[in-house]
Design a protein around this motif. Structure first.
Motif, PDB file in Angstrom:
ATOM      1  N   HIS A   1      -8.174   8.185   5.553  1.00 39.77           N
ATOM      2  CA  HIS A   1      -8.432   6.804   5.121  1.00 39.77           C
ATOM      3  C   HIS A   1      -8.818   6.811   3.644  1.00 39.77           C
ATOM      4  N   PRO A   2      -7.862   6.509   2.758  1.00 39.68           N
ATOM      5  CA  PRO A   2      -8.238   6.279   1.352  1.00 39.68           C
ATOM      6  C   PRO A   2      -9.001   4.955   1.282  1.00 39.68           C
ATOM      7  N   MET A   3     -10.296   5.012   0.996  1.00 37.77           N
ATOM      8  CA  MET A   3     -11.124   3.809   1.047  1.00 37.77           C
ATOM      9  C   MET A   3     -11.054   3.047  -0.274  1.00 37.77           C
ATOM     10  N   PHE A   4      -9.824   2.745  -0.663  1.00 40.06           N
ATOM     11  CA  PHE A   4      -9.534   1.962  -1.855  1.00 40.06           C
ATOM     12  C   PHE A   4      -8.114   1.457  -1.718  1.00 40.06           C
ATOM     13  N   GLY A   5      -7.729   0.558  -2.593  1.00 41.84           N
ATOM     14  CA  GLY A   5      -6.399  -0.022  -2.509  1.00 41.84           C
ATOM     15  C   GLY A   5      -5.821  -0.313  -3.878  1.00 41.84           C
ATOM     16  N   PRO A   6      -4.727  -1.064  -3.914  1.00 42.52           N
ATOM     17  CA  PRO A   6      -4.074  -1.352  -5.191  1.00 42.52           C
ATOM     18  C   PRO A   6      -4.973  -2.055  -6.201  1.00 42.52           C
ATOM     19  N   GLU A   7      -5.968  -2.826  -5.742  1.00 45.05           N
ATOM     20  CA  GLU A   7      -6.855  -3.516  -6.673  1.00 45.05           C
ATOM     21  C   GLU A   7      -7.992  -2.604  -7.123  1.00 45.05           C
ATOM     22  N   SER A   8      -8.727  -2.040  -6.164  1.00 47.54           N
ATOM     23  CA  SER A   8      -9.884  -1.209  -6.527  1.00 47.54           C
ATOM     24  C   SER A   8      -9.474   0.128  -7.129  1.00 47.54           C
ATOM     25  N   GLY A   9      -8.230   0.569  -6.881  1.00 48.17           N
ATOM     26  CA  GLY A   9      -7.800   1.858  -7.417  1.00 48.17           C
ATOM     27  C   GLY A   9      -6.695   1.762  -8.447  1.00 48.17           C
ATOM     28  N   LYS A  10      -6.528   0.586  -9.055  1.00 51.41           N
ATOM     29  CA  LYS A  10      -5.404   0.416  -9.977  1.00 51.41           C
ATOM     30  C   LYS A  10      -5.610   1.143 -11.297  1.00 51.41           C
ATOM     31  N   HIS A  11      -6.848   1.401 -11.695  1.00 51.15           N
ATOM     32  CA  HIS A  11      -7.100   2.091 -12.960  1.00 51.15           C
ATOM     33  C   HIS A  11      -7.346   3.588 -12.751  1.00 51.15           C
ATOM     34  N   SER A  12      -8.085   3.928 -11.705  1.00 53.96           N
ATOM     35  CA  SER A  12      -8.412   5.332 -11.453  1.00 53.96           C
ATOM     36  C   SER A  12      -8.887   5.490 -10.015  1.00 53.96           C
ATOM     37  N   TRP A  13      -8.658   6.689  -9.457  1.00 52.72           N
ATOM     38  CA  TRP A  13      -9.190   7.015  -8.133  1.00 52.72           C
ATOM     39  C   TRP A  13     -10.444   7.863  -8.236  1.00 52.72           C
ATOM     40  N   SER A  14     -10.893   8.126  -9.411  1.00 52.95           N
ATOM     41  CA  SER A  14     -12.037   9.010  -9.623  1.00 52.95           C
ATOM     42  C   SER A  14     -13.288   8.445  -8.959  1.00 52.95           C
TER      43      SER A  14
ATOM     44  N   VAL B   1      -3.530  16.329  -3.593  1.00 54.26           N
ATOM     45  CA  VAL B   1      -3.155  15.184  -4.424  1.00 54.26           C
ATOM     46  C   VAL B   1      -4.365  14.296  -4.676  1.00 54.26           C
ATOM     47  N   PHE B   2      -5.100  13.974  -3.628  1.00 52.73           N
ATOM     48  CA  PHE B   2      -6.243  13.072  -3.742  1.00 52.73           C
ATOM     49  C   PHE B   2      -7.427  13.770  -4.412  1.00 52.73           C
ATOM     50  N   GLU B   3      -7.573  15.060  -4.134  1.00 53.91           N
ATOM     51  CA  GLU B   3      -8.632  15.815  -4.799  1.00 53.91           C
ATOM     52  C   GLU B   3      -8.377  15.897  -6.298  1.00 53.91           C
ATOM     53  N   SER B   4      -7.115  16.120  -6.692  1.00 53.98           N
ATOM     54  CA  SER B   4      -6.764  16.209  -8.107  1.00 53.98           C
ATOM     55  C   SER B   4      -6.967  14.889  -8.834  1.00 53.98           C
ATOM     56  N   GLU B   5      -6.839  13.784  -8.099  1.00 51.89           N
ATOM     57  CA  GLU B   5      -7.043  12.468  -8.708  1.00 51.89           C
ATOM     58  C   GLU B   5      -8.517  12.111  -8.837  1.00 51.89           C
ATOM     59  N   GLY B   6      -9.393  12.998  -8.392  1.00 48.55           N
ATOM     60  CA  GLY B   6     -10.828  12.769  -8.541  1.00 48.55           C
ATOM     61  C   GLY B   6     -11.496  12.071  -7.388  1.00 48.55           C
ATOM     62  N   CYS B   7     -10.793  11.927  -6.251  1.00 50.07           N
ATOM     63  CA  CYS B   7     -11.403  11.267  -5.096  1.00 50.07           C
ATOM     64  C   CYS B   7     -12.604  12.063  -4.577  1.00 50.07           C
ATOM     65  N   ARG B   8     -13.544  11.354  -3.997  1.00 48.58           N
ATOM     66  CA  ARG B   8     -14.680  12.007  -3.336  1.00 48.58           C
ATOM     67  C   ARG B   8     -14.235  12.338  -1.911  1.00 48.58           C
ATOM     68  N   MET B   9     -13.924  13.607  -1.685  1.00 50.05           N
ATOM     69  CA  MET B   9     -13.347  14.036  -0.418  1.00 50.05           C
ATOM     70  C   MET B   9     -14.430  14.151   0.649  1.00 50.05           C
TER      71      MET B   9
ATOM     72  N   PHE C   1       0.824  -1.213   0.000  1.00 44.14           N
ATOM     73  CA  PHE C   1       0.000   0.000   0.000  1.00 44.14           C
ATOM     74  C   PHE C   1       0.855   1.258   0.000  1.00 44.14           C
ATOM     75  N   GLY C   2       1.981   1.235   0.717  1.00 38.59           N
ATOM     76  CA  GLY C   2       2.872   2.385   0.722  1.00 38.59           C
ATOM     77  C   GLY C   2       3.416   2.698  -0.657  1.00 38.59           C
ATOM     78  N   GLN C   3       3.791   1.662  -1.405  1.00 40.91           N
ATOM     79  CA  GLN C   3       4.279   1.857  -2.767  1.00 40.91           C
ATOM     80  C   GLN C   3       3.159   2.343  -3.681  1.00 40.91           C
ATOM     81  N   PHE C   4       1.966   1.837  -3.473  1.00 39.77           N
ATOM     82  CA  PHE C   4       0.800   2.232  -4.268  1.00 39.77           C
ATOM     83  C   PHE C   4       0.541   3.736  -4.152  1.00 39.77           C
ATOM     84  N   LEU C   5       0.566   4.266  -2.942  1.00 36.63           N
ATOM     85  CA  LEU C   5       0.350   5.703  -2.750  1.00 36.63           C
ATOM     86  C   LEU C   5       1.545   6.526  -3.227  1.00 36.63           C
ATOM     87  N   SER C   6       2.749   6.007  -3.018  1.00 39.55           N
ATOM     88  CA  SER C   6       3.964   6.765  -3.351  1.00 39.55           C
ATOM     89  C   SER C   6       4.058   7.072  -4.836  1.00 39.55           C
TER      90      SER C   6
END
Length: 354
Positions: free
Chosen positions: A173-186, A213-221, A69-74
């Motif tokens: 808490h980013p409520m996603f991970g490497p599987e659910s967020g591998k294509h997009s965080w939108s 960073v998370f807002e720019s990626e389209g996350c629902r803040m 998960f650390g590498q995924f966010l980095s």
């Protein structure tokens, strides 16, 4: 003898302009025309300005726990121009180098880099031991600490217990991970709580730059207190992981006649089984609302079994005694209330559709 000299002819003078010269300079031939002194001069200046702006707005972020998960966010943090330094119990130096981060085997050496943000990506179970042994004294007193654990009251309590009062605290808490967020965080939810942020403009801006960073990626803040997060997460995330692991133990498998609903169950098992049992145990152990949800699930399952066996009992009675006596075809449905108490809801004829 008189000598007559004619004035020198211009390098280029079209025939129709020789008798009536124009009031403006005649351009030289195309082969001799000067296009620019330095065509890249303006471009280089603009690039330099952009580079300086990105450097001024970039954060130096220290990632503690450089696992999956650390590498995924980095990777995303680096893509947004931030400087990443990392530390973990295992040697992830090659993984860090491959994405443009720097790995430090010793946490003291990492702290000597004076990061703006310390991002805690450890497991839930190891969080307290990491904080207890971390060399805070080598950091600047205004450092921002951020966690990304799946429970929120627990890290908030640890931060307030172990961190010096001068440090800023942001629980996320980013409520996603490497599987659910591998294509997009939108559209994926990102929950955060500004637990303790200093009054200085620079400290508030630093917190916002991290959240950007998370807002720019389209996350629902979603801004929410840690206490409220854990209450909702126990009823959604913990229940989801529990059902996925129950179905995994049950042994659901794909078949040639899968329905859409069954495909959804298979996807649930796949998503939850990819997470470690340590994570699931942490969701249970460090969320005080999880035990109540587990008990409600158990009661709901028992209630369904009783309803099924109750109807089966009626069938046997009809076969044995010809319909039986008393109130024929009457049944009482049960429903679990929020507090887990089972009470009668309504009575209806057995001839009604079910």
């Amino acid at each position: 003898m008189l000598l007559h000299f004619s004035p020198p002819k211009p390098l280029f003078s079209p025939p129709n302009l020789r008798r009536n010269p124009p009031p403006f300079p005649v351009p030289p031939p195309r082969s001799l025309r000067i296009r620019a002194i330095d065509a890249a001069q303006i471009f280089d200046y603009e690039t330099q300005l952009k580079s300086e702006y990105r450097k001024s707005s970039a954060l130096k972020i220290a990632v503690l726990g450089f696992g999956n998960f650390g590498q995924f966010l980095s990777k995303t943090l680096i893509r947004h121009g931030h400087d990443l330094i990392t530390h973990s119990r295992s040697d992830y130096s090659s993984a860090a180098s491959s994405i443009g981060a720097r790995f430090f085997h010793n946490p003291h050496d990492l702290c000597e880099q004076h990061p703006d943000v310390v991002l805690l990506c450890t497991s839930i179970l190891s969080t307290e031991s990491v904080l207890r042994s971390f060399p805070f004294q080598r950091l600047r007193r205004s450092t921002l600490f951020v966690d990304v654990l799946s429970v929120k009251e627990f890290p908030k309590t640890l931060f307030l217990k172990y961190l010096p009062n001068e440090f800023d605290v942001l629980c996320t808490h980013p409520m996603f991970g490497p599987e659910s967020g591998k294509h997009s965080w939108s559209g994926l939810p990102f929950v955060y709580d500004r637990v303790r942020i200093g009054d200085e403009d620079s400290r508030r801006e630093r917190c916002e730059r991290f959240l950007k960073v998370f807002e720019s990626e389209g996350c629902r803040m979603v801004e929410m207190s840690c206490e409220e997060h854990d209450k909702h997460a126990a009823g959604s995330q913990f229940v989801t992981h529990t059902m996925g692991r129950v179905l995994e133990k049950f042994g659901v498998e794909s078949s040639p006649i899968n329905t859409k609903g069954y495909e959804t169950l298979l996807d649930l098992v796949e998503n939850t089984s990819s997470d470690s049992f340590e994570l699931y145990y942490g969701l249970f152990m460090y969320n005080q609302n999880a035990l109540e949800q587990l008990e409600r699930l158990d009661m709901a399952f028992e209630s369904i079994k009783k309803e099924l066996f109750g109807r089966l009992h009626q069938v046997y009675r009809k076969q044995m005694f010809g319909g039986g006596g008393g109130e024929k075809g009457k049944k009482t449905e049960q429903k679990l209330l929020n507090n887990g108490v089972s009470v009668p809801m309504k009575e209806e004829s057995s001839s009604s559709s079910s």
